[in-house]
Design an enzyme around this catalytic site. Structure first.
Site, PDB file in Angstrom:
ATOM      1  N   SER A  69       0.798  -1.236   0.000  1.00  0.00           N
ATOM      2  CA  SER A  69       0.000   0.000   0.000  1.00  0.00           C
ATOM      3  C   SER A  69       0.829   1.284   0.000  1.00  0.00           C
ATOM      4  CB  SER A  69      -0.942   0.023   1.209  1.00  0.00           C
ATOM      5  OG  SER A  69      -1.987  -0.886   1.001  1.00  0.00           O
ATOM      6  N   LYS A  72       0.478   3.479  -2.928  1.00  0.00           N
ATOM      7  CA  LYS A  72      -0.675   4.378  -3.076  1.00  0.00           C
ATOM      8  C   LYS A  72      -0.272   5.856  -2.997  1.00  0.00           C
ATOM      9  CE  LYS A  72      -3.636   0.732  -1.186  1.00  0.00           C
ATOM     10  NZ  LYS A  72      -4.379   0.210  -0.011  1.00  0.00           N
ATOM     11  N   TYR A 196      -3.784  -2.272 -10.105  1.00  0.00           N
ATOM     12  CA  TYR A 196      -3.660  -2.171  -8.643  1.00  0.00           C
ATOM     13  C   TYR A 196      -2.750  -3.274  -8.066  1.00  0.00           C
ATOM     14  CZ  TYR A 196      -4.984  -2.317  -3.743  1.00  0.00           C
ATOM     15  OH  TYR A 196      -4.939  -2.345  -2.375  1.00  0.00           O
ATOM     16  N   TYR A 248      -4.757   3.815   8.073  1.00  0.00           N
ATOM     17  CA  TYR A 248      -6.125   3.283   8.215  1.00  0.00           C
ATOM     18  C   TYR A 248      -6.692   3.619   9.586  1.00  0.00           C
ATOM     19  CZ  TYR A 248      -3.824   1.011   4.431  1.00  0.00           C
ATOM     20  OH  TYR A 248      -3.078   0.806   3.311  1.00  0.00           O
ATOM     21  N   VAL A 266       1.107  -3.764   3.828  1.00  0.00           N
ATOM     22  CA  VAL A 266       1.043  -5.056   4.520  1.00  0.00           C
ATOM     23  C   VAL A 266       2.299  -5.912   4.317  1.00  0.00           C
ATOM     24  CG1 VAL A 266      -1.462  -5.327   4.762  1.00  0.00           C
ATOM     25  CG2 VAL A 266      -0.326  -6.135   2.682  1.00  0.00           C
TER      26      VAL A 266
HETATM   27  O1  DON Z   1      -5.004  -4.805  -1.532  1.00  0.00           O
HETATM   28  C1  DON Z   1      -4.362  -5.395  -0.692  1.00  0.00           C
HETATM   29  O2  DON Z   1      -4.898  -6.087   0.147  1.00  0.00           O
HETATM   30  C2  DON Z   1      -2.845  -5.242  -0.686  1.00  0.00           C
HETATM   31  N1  DON Z   1      -2.310  -5.283  -1.998  1.00  0.00           N
HETATM   32  C3  DON Z   1      -2.431  -3.953  -0.089  1.00  0.00           C
HETATM   33  C4  DON Z   1      -2.953  -3.741   1.287  1.00  0.00           C
HETATM   34  C5  DON Z   1      -2.060  -2.991   2.158  1.00  0.00           C
HETATM   35  O3  DON Z   1      -0.865  -2.912   1.987  1.00  0.00           O
HETATM   36  C6  DON Z   1      -2.692  -2.455   3.357  1.00  0.00           C
HETATM   37  N2  DON Z   1      -1.713  -1.838   4.200  1.00  0.00           N
HETATM   38  N3  DON Z   1      -1.419  -1.941   5.300  1.00  0.00           N
END
Ligand code: DON
Length: 314
Positions: A69, A72, A196, A248, A266
């Site tokens: 993420s 982003k 994405y 978040y 993540v």
């Molecule tokens: O969309 C997802 O679930 C992952 N590619 C990215 C989520 C993410 O990194 C949330 N961050 N903490």
């Protein structure tokens, strides 16, 4: 204490590394993307790139990991470059108070995501920047942009991670179909998620990531390359969204403990910005209950305390 002296800073990050060493592996590695579950939880790295170009590192600062993420921030920057303030017609800029992959607010709010950093918002941004391109071209544009920011062509998409995420991406598929049902996505769901998933699967080291974020610490200009990436006002505003939404439902806690704009992923990485001073990247794969790096957050808290870099310091 406030310090920008390199000897002090290297001592500080070495001390943070030594203090946390016995705790490496804490937290829970993301396992909903199978390829991420394979990462050794004991990795820990940190890199600090100062506004004058000095680079300080500790631990696994040069080991590449999945930025997830954190990407982003870069796609938001691309979208603002292409559409300016019109971006905010498609996504809000308010904290969600919900998990990164939550669907609950979307129905109440007509398919307009709260902010560009929750998954729904980032998927909307991927849809926006995809206009006029094939998914492959857009993935290429994002990768070129990140390489340009980091001034490093040795940055790649980890295709195994992208495939792994696509194979298990039911929640993101649900979010995208839901938004498309509201008429909020212009492109087919598989095109948008193709972009994405690949942006999330970019692999970078802490040192590369901290270099890439330097424009946000330096009024929109990368002082090392001399390139102006965004205006001063835009850099300030991206930092504001990072501070309020970058973690978040843990954003308030991160602001309280660290006091710096930050964006987590993540994969266990966090990019944090000390405006006017430094861009910092930390990586420790174990996550806390909000999906943010547990020891990464703690390391940044220690760094902010020891340097006095919190944006709330007088
Ligand atoms: O969309 C997802 O679930 C992952 N590619 C990215 C989520 C993410 O990194 C949330 N961050 N903490």
């Amino acid at each position: 204490m406030r310090t920008d002296r390199p000897a002090d800073l290297q001592a500080i990050i070495d001390e943070i590394h030594a203090t946390l060493k016995s705790r490496f592996g804490e937290g829970k590695v993301a396992d909903y993307i199978p390829q991420l579950a394979r990462v050794d939880p004991k990795h820990f790295g940190m890199a600090v790139v100062m506004a004058d170009g000095r680079v300080l590192r500790c631990g696994d600062a040069d080991v590449a990991f999945s930025i997830q993420s954190i990407s982003k921030v870069f796609t938001l920057t691309i979208a603002l470059g292409k559409y300016g303030e019109n971006v905010w017609k498609r996504v809000g800029r308010e904290p969600s108070g919900s998990a990164f992959n939550s669907i609950v607010q979307l129905e109440h709010e007509g398919g307009i995501p709260r902010n560009p950093f929750i998954n729904a918002g980032a998927i909307t941004i991927s849809d926006l920047i995809l206009s006029g391109h094939t998914p492959k071209e857009e993935i290429g544009e994002i990768l070129r942009f990140v390489r340009h920011l980091a001034n490093d062509d040795d940055i790649h998409v980890d295709r195994d991670v992208a495939r792994s995420e696509a194979a298990t991406g039911n929640r993101n598929l649900a979010l995208a179909h839901f938004m498309r049902s509201f008429g909020r996505l212009d492109h087919p769901v598989d095109y948008v998620l193709g972009v994405y998933f690949h942006q999330c699967a970019i692999a970078m080291s802490c040192a590369q990531l901290a270099h890439a974020g330097l424009y946000l610490a330096c009024n929109g200009r990368n002082p090392l390359s001399g390139h102006t990436v965004v205006s001063e006002q835009r850099a300030r505003r991206i930092n504001a969204v990072m501070l309020t939404c970058g973690h978040y439902d843990g954003s308030g806690d991160f602001a309280y403990r660290v006091g710096l704009p930050g964006k987590s992923g993540v994969g266990g990485g966090i990019l944090a910005i000390a405006p006017g001073r430094a861009s910092i990247a930390v990586w420790s794969p174990g996550l806390n209950s909000n999906g943010n790096s547990a020891l990464g957050s703690l390391a940044l808290e220690m760094l902010a305390q020891r340097t006095g870099w919190s944006v709330f310091s007088g």
